[in-house]
Motif scaffolding. Structure first.
Motif, PDB file in Angstrom:
ATOM      1  N   GLY A   1       0.826  -1.192   0.000  1.00 39.72           N
ATOM      2  CA  GLY A   1       0.000   0.000   0.000  1.00 39.72           C
ATOM      3  C   GLY A   1       0.867   1.252   0.000  1.00 39.72           C
ATOM      4  O   GLY A   1       2.092   1.179  -0.069  1.00 39.72           O
ATOM      5  N   PRO A   2       0.249   2.425   0.119  1.00 32.79           N
ATOM      6  CA  PRO A   2       1.002   3.688   0.055  1.00 32.79           C
ATOM      7  C   PRO A   2       1.874   3.973   1.267  1.00 32.79           C
ATOM      8  O   PRO A   2       2.800   4.780   1.189  1.00 32.79           O
ATOM      9  N   ARG A   3       1.613   3.302   2.375  1.00 37.87           N
ATOM     10  CA  ARG A   3       2.347   3.624   3.613  1.00 37.87           C
ATOM     11  C   ARG A   3       3.628   2.825   3.797  1.00 37.87           C
ATOM     12  O   ARG A   3       4.517   3.241   4.555  1.00 37.87           O
ATOM     13  N   TYR A   4       3.741   1.678   3.122  1.00 35.54           N
ATOM     14  CA  TYR A   4       4.888   0.808   3.372  1.00 35.54           C
ATOM     15  C   TYR A   4       5.615   0.464   2.078  1.00 35.54           C
ATOM     16  O   TYR A   4       5.014  -0.036   1.128  1.00 35.54           O
ATOM     17  N   GLU A   5       6.899   0.759   2.060  1.00 35.24           N
ATOM     18  CA  GLU A   5       7.732   0.435   0.913  1.00 35.24           C
ATOM     19  C   GLU A   5       8.951  -0.348   1.409  1.00 35.24           C
ATOM     20  O   GLU A   5       9.564   0.019   2.409  1.00 35.24           O
ATOM     21  N   TYR A   6       9.273  -1.426   0.707  1.00 38.23           N
ATOM     22  CA  TYR A   6      10.403  -2.264   1.100  1.00 38.23           C
ATOM     23  C   TYR A   6      11.501  -2.162   0.055  1.00 38.23           C
ATOM     24  O   TYR A   6      11.255  -2.382  -1.141  1.00 38.23           O
ATOM     25  N   ARG A   7      12.690  -1.833   0.495  1.00 35.44           N
ATOM     26  CA  ARG A   7      13.841  -1.721  -0.406  1.00 35.44           C
ATOM     27  C   ARG A   7      14.788  -2.881  -0.161  1.00 35.44           C
ATOM     28  O   ARG A   7      14.906  -3.379   0.960  1.00 35.44           O
ATOM     29  N   TRP A   8      15.480  -3.284  -1.220  1.00 34.64           N
ATOM     30  CA  TRP A   8      16.344  -4.463  -1.123  1.00 34.64           C
ATOM     31  C   TRP A   8      17.786  -4.080  -0.800  1.00 34.64           C
ATOM     32  O   TRP A   8      18.352  -3.169  -1.383  1.00 34.64           O
ATOM     33  N   GLN A   9      18.349  -4.808   0.159  1.00 40.28           N
ATOM     34  CA  GLN A   9      19.764  -4.653   0.513  1.00 40.28           C
ATOM     35  C   GLN A   9      20.290  -6.015   0.917  1.00 40.28           C
ATOM     36  O   GLN A   9      19.686  -6.705   1.738  1.00 40.28           O
ATOM     37  N   ASP A  10      21.405  -6.433   0.299  1.00 36.95           N
ATOM     38  CA  ASP A  10      21.966  -7.735   0.662  1.00 36.95           C
ATOM     39  C   ASP A  10      23.446  -7.654   1.027  1.00 36.95           C
ATOM     40  O   ASP A  10      24.075  -8.667   1.339  1.00 36.95           O
TER      41      ASP A  10
ATOM     42  N   PRO B   1      20.042   0.220   0.584  1.00 37.62           N
ATOM     43  CA  PRO B   1      18.632  -0.084   0.319  1.00 37.62           C
ATOM     44  C   PRO B   1      18.211   0.482  -1.041  1.00 37.62           C
ATOM     45  O   PRO B   1      18.355   1.683  -1.287  1.00 37.62           O
ATOM     46  N   THR B   2      17.701  -0.393  -1.904  1.00 34.50           N
ATOM     47  CA  THR B   2      17.405  -0.026  -3.287  1.00 34.50           C
ATOM     48  C   THR B   2      15.947  -0.290  -3.629  1.00 34.50           C
ATOM     49  O   THR B   2      15.430  -1.377  -3.368  1.00 34.50           O
ATOM     50  N   LYS B   3      15.306   0.699  -4.230  1.00 36.99           N
ATOM     51  CA  LYS B   3      13.917   0.559  -4.658  1.00 36.99           C
ATOM     52  C   LYS B   3      13.867  -0.326  -5.903  1.00 36.99           C
ATOM     53  O   LYS B   3      14.563  -0.078  -6.888  1.00 36.99           O
ATOM     54  N   LEU B   4      13.031  -1.376  -5.856  1.00 32.68           N
ATOM     55  CA  LEU B   4      12.929  -2.327  -6.953  1.00 32.68           C
ATOM     56  C   LEU B   4      11.465  -2.677  -7.222  1.00 32.68           C
ATOM     57  O   LEU B   4      10.635  -2.607  -6.318  1.00 32.68           O
ATOM     58  N   PRO B   5      11.141  -3.110  -8.464  1.00 30.02           N
ATOM     59  CA  PRO B   5       9.799  -3.653  -8.710  1.00 30.02           C
ATOM     60  C   PRO B   5       9.581  -4.874  -7.829  1.00 30.02           C
ATOM     61  O   PRO B   5      10.537  -5.598  -7.491  1.00 30.02           O
TER      62      PRO B   5
END
Length: 216
Positions: free
Chosen positions: A93-102, A109-113
């Motif tokens: 939803g609009p309140r939560y965004e998860y970014r990838w970091q390994d 932390p990177t914004k990804l589809p």
């Protein structure tokens, strides 16, 4: 009418090959016991409790692998609807965004589809559960000291799959007649992480209202 589990979650929709336990091992026996309890109709809160005399790390290992398999299967059923166009960002939803970091290819932390995020997530989990130094399968080989911390991180990231599926793809789940199966899987997962305090409550906030409705 809801379809049976085998019809809904077909093998060709599995997002990743299933991780299996070797027959004859203690973990395989624990897995069979856990599955038998699930199918018996027992209260899920009791199903997740550590069996008397069993090692807690073995019990956690069995469930982490099982949740990986089942959540992977759930996402596989909606992955065709989860495209770069429909889900350009891994979110809830609009309140939560998860970014990838390994720490390897993605050091920040990177914004990804969402689909790309899921691919990286499943690859990452698969590499951990197949690592003998983290999830030992040989008799007498101890778990590493940081085993539970690794499992907490895995379970925390698997929760994000539930968040994305429930918030962005639940209509597709309902159209397949799979709502009850997904809810049962989520309840099993929630009771397990709660039983052993494996995820901070703050991380569960995106599904708090739904969790209160179906798990309490």
């Amino acid at each position: 009418m809801a379809l049976c589990l085998g019809q809904v979650f077909s093998k060709d929709k599995t997002f990743r090959p299933r991780k299996r336990f070797e027959p004859g091992t203690q973990r395989f026996e624990l897995y069979k016991r856990a599955q038998a309890s699930l199918k018996s109709g027992l209260d899920l809160r009791k199903v997740v409790q550590l069996p008397e005399g069993e090692n807690i790390n073995d019990w956690i290992a069995v469930h982490v692998v099982d949740f990986f398999n089942r959540i992977n299967l759930i996402y596989g059923t909606v992955s065709e609807f989860c495209t770069e166009r429909t889900c350009p960002v891994m979110s809830g939803g609009p309140r939560y965004e998860y970014r990838w970091q390994d720490g390897d290819h993605y050091k920040k932390p990177t914004k990804l589809p969402a689909l790309q995020y899921m691919n990286l997530l499943m690859d990452w989990i698969e590499s951990l559960i197949n690592n003998e130094n983290i999830f030992p399968t040989r008799i007498g080989v101890p778990f590493p000291k940081n085993f539970q911390q690794v499992c907490k991180k895995i379970l925390s990231r698997l929760f994000r799959v539930f968040v994305h599926v429930y918030i962005h793809h639940f209509d597709s789940i309902c159209n397949m007649g799979a709502e009850a199966h997904v809810n049962t899987c989520y309840k099993h997962y929630y009771y397990f992480i709660s039983e052993f305090s494996l995820i901070e409550h703050s991380e569960l906030e995106p599904l708090r209202a739904m969790t209160e409705r179906i798990c309490n």
